[in-house]
Each structure stands twice: as C-alpha cells, then as structure tokens.
Scaffold this motif. Structure first.
Motif, PDB file in Angstrom:
ATOM      1  N   UNK A 142      15.929  -0.297  -1.043  1.00 51.24           N
ATOM      2  CA  UNK A 142      14.667   0.147  -1.650  1.00 51.24           C
ATOM      3  C   UNK A 142      14.008  -0.948  -2.481  1.00 51.24           C
ATOM      4  N   UNK A 143      14.745  -1.705  -3.299  1.00 51.59           N
ATOM      5  CA  UNK A 143      14.088  -2.754  -4.092  1.00 51.59           C
ATOM      6  C   UNK A 143      13.334  -3.775  -3.239  1.00 51.59           C
ATOM      7  N   UNK A 144      13.909  -4.160  -2.108  1.00 52.89           N
ATOM      8  CA  UNK A 144      13.235  -5.116  -1.224  1.00 52.89           C
ATOM      9  C   UNK A 144      11.949  -4.508  -0.675  1.00 52.89           C
ATOM     10  N   UNK A 145      12.026  -3.249  -0.246  1.00 61.21           N
ATOM     11  CA  UNK A 145      10.841  -2.570   0.287  1.00 61.21           C
ATOM     12  C   UNK A 145       9.771  -2.430  -0.786  1.00 61.21           C
ATOM     13  N   UNK A 146      10.160  -2.052  -1.978  1.00 64.58           N
ATOM     14  CA  UNK A 146       9.189  -1.863  -3.060  1.00 64.58           C
ATOM     15  C   UNK A 146       8.534  -3.183  -3.454  1.00 64.58           C
ATOM     16  N   UNK A 147       9.276  -4.274  -3.359  1.00 67.61           N
ATOM     17  CA  UNK A 147       8.699  -5.577  -3.663  1.00 67.61           C
ATOM     18  C   UNK A 147       7.601  -5.930  -2.661  1.00 67.61           C
ATOM     19  N   UNK A 148       7.836  -5.647  -1.385  1.00 65.96           N
ATOM     20  CA  UNK A 148       6.821  -5.922  -0.359  1.00 65.96           C
ATOM     21  C   UNK A 148       5.575  -5.079  -0.610  1.00 65.96           C
ATOM     22  N   UNK A 149       5.778  -3.798  -0.894  1.00 68.64           N
ATOM     23  CA  UNK A 149       4.644  -2.901  -1.148  1.00 68.64           C
ATOM     24  C   UNK A 149       3.856  -3.376  -2.358  1.00 68.64           C
ATOM     25  N   UNK A 150       4.556  -3.784  -3.408  1.00 70.24           N
ATOM     26  CA  UNK A 150       3.879  -4.260  -4.612  1.00 70.24           C
ATOM     27  C   UNK A 150       3.075  -5.533  -4.342  1.00 70.24           C
ATOM     28  N   UNK A 151       3.640  -6.439  -3.545  1.00 70.35           N
ATOM     29  CA  UNK A 151       2.963  -7.707  -3.257  1.00 70.35           C
ATOM     30  C   UNK A 151       1.737  -7.507  -2.368  1.00 70.35           C
ATOM     31  N   UNK A 152       1.780  -6.475  -1.514  1.00 70.85           N
ATOM     32  CA  UNK A 152       0.616  -6.190  -0.680  1.00 70.85           C
ATOM     33  C   UNK A 152      -0.445  -5.391  -1.425  1.00 70.85           C
ATOM     34  N   UNK A 153      -0.030  -4.642  -2.417  1.00 72.46           N
ATOM     35  CA  UNK A 153      -0.978  -3.922  -3.264  1.00 72.46           C
ATOM     36  C   UNK A 153      -1.885  -2.985  -2.493  1.00 72.46           C
ATOM     37  N   UNK A 154      -3.173  -3.026  -2.839  1.00 74.60           N
ATOM     38  CA  UNK A 154      -4.141  -2.130  -2.220  1.00 74.60           C
ATOM     39  C   UNK A 154      -4.535  -2.570  -0.822  1.00 74.60           C
ATOM     40  N   UNK A 155      -4.147  -3.772  -0.435  1.00 78.03           N
ATOM     41  CA  UNK A 155      -4.527  -4.288   0.878  1.00 78.03           C
ATOM     42  C   UNK A 155      -3.978  -3.403   2.002  1.00 78.03           C
ATOM     43  N   UNK A 156      -2.714  -3.044   1.898  1.00 78.29           N
ATOM     44  CA  UNK A 156      -2.062  -2.297   2.969  1.00 78.29           C
ATOM     45  C   UNK A 156      -1.968  -0.818   2.610  1.00 78.29           C
ATOM     46  N   UNK A 157      -2.368   0.018   3.544  1.00 81.26           N
ATOM     47  CA  UNK A 157      -2.360   1.461   3.299  1.00 81.26           C
ATOM     48  C   UNK A 157      -1.360   2.217   4.168  1.00 81.26           C
ATOM     49  N   UNK A 158      -0.716   1.516   5.104  1.00 82.16           N
ATOM     50  CA  UNK A 158       0.124   2.205   6.084  1.00 82.16           C
ATOM     51  C   UNK A 158       1.436   1.445   6.255  1.00 82.16           C
ATOM     52  N   UNK A 159       2.560   2.158   6.144  1.00 84.07           N
ATOM     53  CA  UNK A 159       3.873   1.539   6.272  1.00 84.07           C
ATOM     54  C   UNK A 159       4.737   2.300   7.270  1.00 84.07           C
ATOM     55  N   UNK A 160       5.572   1.550   7.973  1.00 81.82           N
ATOM     56  CA  UNK A 160       6.575   2.152   8.857  1.00 81.82           C
ATOM     57  C   UNK A 160       7.928   2.122   8.159  1.00 81.82           C
ATOM     58  N   UNK A 161       8.587   3.257   8.150  1.00 79.93           N
ATOM     59  CA  UNK A 161       9.950   3.353   7.632  1.00 79.93           C
ATOM     60  C   UNK A 161      10.840   3.794   8.788  1.00 79.93           C
ATOM     61  N   UNK A 162      11.842   2.986   9.082  1.00 80.56           N
ATOM     62  CA  UNK A 162      12.750   3.287  10.181  1.00 80.56           C
ATOM     63  C   UNK A 162      14.102   3.761   9.690  1.00 80.56           C
ATOM     64  N   UNK A 163      15.033   3.837  10.610  1.00 82.36           N
ATOM     65  CA  UNK A 163      16.341   4.414  10.293  1.00 82.36           C
ATOM     66  C   UNK A 163      17.114   3.598   9.266  1.00 82.36           C
TER      67      UNK A 163
END
Length: 231
Positions: free
Chosen positions: A16-37
């Motif tokens: 989760x920390x790695x995923x949250x870091x990516x989301x934070x760095x992309x900020x408002x730019x990215x609105x859609x994420x894929x979460x896999x198994x």
C-alpha cells in the motif's frame, strides 16, 4: 472523452505505501487506477474505498473465473467497494459472464469487462491449451460471446482493437493493457502498442503501468501519455 479518464494507471505494486506514493505523486492529473490481485492481496479492500473517497475511479482487475454464483458474489463485493470496472474471464463462458452482468445491475456505475486473451499470450501459447486459431481470431470470438452475455466491454491488446470495434459497436468499452510510450519496455506483453496507436484504433481506455509508475517523474510521464493521445 476526457483524456484524463481514458488513461488508467496500473498500480501493480506489492504494498500500500508504494501505491499511495504513486497516487500522491500523480495528484489531480490521474483520475483512474487499476488495482489487480497482487495489490488487493497485499493491501486489502480498504485501499479501494480510500481511492474512491479521494474521487478516483478504480478498475478492479480480478479476472474472475469461477462458478457463476461465486462470480456474482465477487462482483457485488466490487460494487460495494465503489469500483467502476471489474473483470471476468470470457473463457469461463456465457453463464459466468451473464452472472457477473446480472450482479452488477445493483450498482449502476459498475461496468463488467470480459478479459479475452491475456496480452502475454501468443498463438503458440493458445496452441498449448488446444486452441488452434490465432490470438486475434480467439479474441474476436470471445468478444462476441461477451457482447452476447451483456458485458459492457472487453479487455484486449491494442493490436486487437481494430478488429473489435466493428463487431462490438461504438458503445462498447475497449480497454487495452500492453500500452507504453515509444522506446519504453512493454514488459511481458506479447501484443503491445503505443497509447496513440491504441486510441486511434478505437480503444476507449488505455492501461499504462511502468511507463508512468517507474518513471523518475510519474506526473511528467503521465502528461506525455495524455499529450500523445490528444488529436
């Protein structure tokens, strides 16, 4: 369609920390994420809820392949988490896909997508399991079956999109993994292409992974992807 909503960033992470870091760095730019198994198993379903609470859309890539009742239960769980897309494996047949579609009716924003042929598979891989047709022929066959079962769209490689848009119609979602900027590695995808090529062929959404998530500046890489698909 808003280019920012056409681009789905794959959070193929092991924590989760790695995923949250990516989301934070992309900020408002990215609105859609894929979460896999992998990430779902490592981080649990609360991550999905938190992404949705932040105003993000989530493509929950479960590739469901089970008895219809179990598939329906998993789809309902995905809908309860607030997912916007969930995947079911088309090779499970009509009953499995129809059960997923029926379960999704309780969640008007949830779309059921049928995985056709995994983008890492080649004609030789299909031959190993007794499928004598080419990957493209198998993709089209399974996509037609998914359409008949009521699925909202399919997952297919960017190289398959051109052959699918006609049979599936203009309203079907065509979501393409195996997309990378020119010069970037397409990883294990056997039938890759660029974001521009995928969208030009008729893809409604593109899934980008390492080309963004492993970039020194993920936000800048995301901007390059977005710029590449804008006419």
């Amino acid at each position: 369609m808003d280019p920012n909503k056409q681009i789905i960033v794959a959070l193929d992470c092991d924590s989760r920390p790695v995923a949250e870091d990516i989301v934070a760095r992309l900020g408002e730019e990215c609105r859609f994420y894929k979460v896999g198994l992998e990430l779902l198993t490592a981080a649990g379903p609360d991550l999905i809820k938190d992404l949705v609470a932040q105003g993000k859309e989530v493509f929950l890539d479960l590739k469901l392949f089970e008895i219809p009742n179990s598939v329906a239960g998993a789809v309902r769980a995905a809908g309860a988490l607030g997912a916007s897309m969930v995947t079911v494996h088309s090779m499970g047949g009509t009953a499995i896909m129809a059960a997923a579609v029926d379960a999704a009716r309780a969640f008007p924003e949830l779309r059921v997508l049928a995985l056709t042929v995994v983008t890492s598979m080649t004609d030789a891989d299909l031959a190993d399991i007794g499928v004598t047709d080419s990957a493209e022929e198998q993709v089209v066959r399974l996509a037609r079956l998914a359409r008949k079962a009521g699925c909202h769209g399919v997952i297919a490689s960017p190289q398959d999109v051109a052959a699918l848009r006609g049979p599936l119609g203009s309203d079907a979602l065509l979501v393409t993994p195996g997309v990378a900027l020119p010069g970037d590695s397409s990883a294990e995808h056997a039938r890759p292409d660029t974001p521009r090529a995928a969208v030009a062929a008729g893809a409604s959404h593109i899934v980008v992974g390492r080309t963004v998530t492993r970039a020194a500046d993920p936000a800048a890489a995301f901007h390059l992807v977005r710029t590449s698909i804008v006419p």
